[in-house]
Design a protein around this motif. Sequence first.
Motif, short mmCIF file in Angstrom:
data_model
loop_
_atom_site.label_atom_id
_atom_site.label_comp_id
_atom_site.label_asym_id
_atom_site.label_seq_id
_atom_site.Cartn_x
_atom_site.Cartn_y
_atom_site.Cartn_z
N HIS A 182 32.23 26.03 46.98
CA HIS A 182 33.40 26.29 46.13
C HIS A 182 34.47 27.13 46.81
O HIS A 182 35.62 27.14 46.37
N ASN A 187 39.68 31.05 49.63
CA ASN A 187 40.34 30.12 48.73
C ASN A 187 39.32 29.39 47.89
O ASN A 187 38.30 28.89 48.41
N THR A 191 38.14 26.23 46.15
CA THR A 191 38.41 24.80 46.37
C THR A 191 37.99 23.94 45.18
O THR A 191 38.24 22.74 45.18
N SER A 192 37.34 24.54 44.20
CA SER A 192 36.97 23.81 42.98
C SER A 192 37.66 24.48 41.80
O SER A 192 38.47 25.39 41.97
N ARG A 248 43.03 27.41 40.27
CA ARG A 248 42.46 27.91 41.51
C ARG A 248 43.10 29.22 41.92
O ARG A 248 44.21 29.55 41.49
N ILE A 289 36.18 28.65 50.57
CA ILE A 289 36.29 28.62 52.03
C ILE A 289 36.99 29.89 52.49
O ILE A 289 37.68 30.56 51.71
N TRP A 302 34.37 32.03 41.30
CA TRP A 302 35.40 32.79 42.00
C TRP A 302 35.33 34.27 41.64
O TRP A 302 35.29 35.14 42.52
N ASN A 328 46.50 30.02 43.08
CA ASN A 328 46.73 29.00 44.11
C ASN A 328 46.58 27.63 43.46
O ASN A 328 45.68 26.87 43.77
#
Length: 595
Positions: free
Chosen positions: A401, A323, A325-326, A364, A403, A332, A360
């Motif tokens: 960034h 995922n 997170t930033s 994200r 997880i 990504w 997401n």
Amino acid sequence: MKPPRFSIPAMHLLTSLTYLSSTKIFTEATSDPSSGCKCQPSQPCWPDSDAWSKLNRTTNGALLKTVPPGIVCYPGPAYDKEACEKISEISVYRKWITESPFNVFQSGWNGNPCPPTNGTKAKEPCNSLLGSPVYVINATNPSQVEAGVKFAKKHNIRLIVKNTGHEFLGRSSGAHSLSIWTHNMRDAEFTESFQPKKCSKTKPHSAVTIGSGMQWRDLVILAHPHGKLVVTGGDPTVGCIGGFMQGGGHSPIGSKYGMAVDQVLEIKLVTPSGKYITANECENPEYFWALRGGGGGTFGVVTSATIKTYPTQPISVAIQTFNLTSNNTDIWWDWMAYVHSDIPRISDAGLMGYTFIFPNGTERFAYAAALMMVNGTAEEAADILKPVYANLTANSKYKDHIIYSHTNITFPDYMSYFTAFFQTGATQTGAAVLPSRLLDARALTEDPALFAATLKKMWSPFVGAYLGHLTAGPGVAQYKDVDMALNPAWRRTYNHFIAASGWDTPDQREIVLDNARNVLEYNLRKLAPGTGQYVNEALYGSEGWQAANWGANYPRLFSFKNKVDPQGVLYCFNCVGSEQWVEGPNGSLCRASWA
């Protein structure tokens, strides 16, 4: 743009639809095939009621006149409020589609005639079948199929074949047509040692002979008491040996055992001339070659096939997620390029399965993978993925960034795995668009920067998800020297990758298709220019579809199609030989030379 809906597994999430338009509307077809057009009900060439009654008697009462189930929701003598409420309730389930002689998986393919109205009465009557067949033969034996093929050939009527209606490219629909519905041909016979008669060059193998209506969930359950597994598709409602098998048939256990076409020992079919034959390596070998990868609805109507079985095995599954997170999307896509570059390694080590990249939040993304190992432990599966996690946590570029999570599940046998992971999903309205590409090791590993840039460039509100199928690898490569019609690019593929898009209403169609052709498909081809695509999950109307679907095998397939079906009894769009025909805006089907 409303994004399409998704459900596991990846290969059965979407469908695609576009229509060819013609500069002429063909209205003067006759029953003479030399006229260039298939006959339509409004024309003098159409068989009269006596001819249809005779066909019904010949097939022992198996002929059905198409009545859209949803007509009970529309003004007219068929209106029934209670029936409308009931059909609106059950029509969301795929079982309703597979058990209906008329319905298809995604209703956009046949124009969605008389859709259920949630129990309310529609304002206008339903007076058109649109792209649905006019008549359907509910076939339960080969003689009924023979009668249907001969009738369509004699009267120059478009002939289509439907098994479950679980079809992504609209090939089980067709305006002004006669349909052969094979769903109720569901016999299964297991044997420990099958060898085609008079064919000593085929080694005996444990096998099951199944009727063309058999679906994967049912066969998996039937195989379990015999201690066997079969190389299935990834959806319980898919027919085992229809278009799935004939188009190649990738499998969740393909990286171990190969594709569906690699399991076939013998096929029984009705040819376009209406003759019932057996095809194997020694008897009618050219049919056997073509039907293993040449595509469904093209070379004949398959009534049964014998496929290999194997001893059932424990299945260990690693469920992996990442995922963002930033809001750093560059990080990504860079990480996704790394994850994909590792696919050849993990595939060669024994992992296989499905991956998903999806939004997401606004800026994200998330990634999820269900990766499984045949006859391996959860610890072995987890160990294969440890280098990926180590790279993530040790690299400051990523760890702030992104997880991850990891879960292990072990199943004692294949049936337990299949029935737990592959559930029957809901039906879908509208249509989906499937630009896809077979990604080999070069495409996945040679230029990670290009891979990351391609994924980033393609992503937009048009895209619902990126779907990865890690279903080839060493298991499929082991059959590289077997001569069959399957696209040879499959033998060096590691990931069948789809940029999934779609539309809900016809007014969205052109803009979605334009993006699919000029952005999604264009960039996927640049990423892997020397491979191709999976014939069953590709963009409808894909550029250069002949070479993309079949590679160097297309000329031989085209020649064989013209040899065994010169009249074009069997037709489906983007199928072998279909470039010789044009579908008109009024549902006409005419030789391309007449356009």
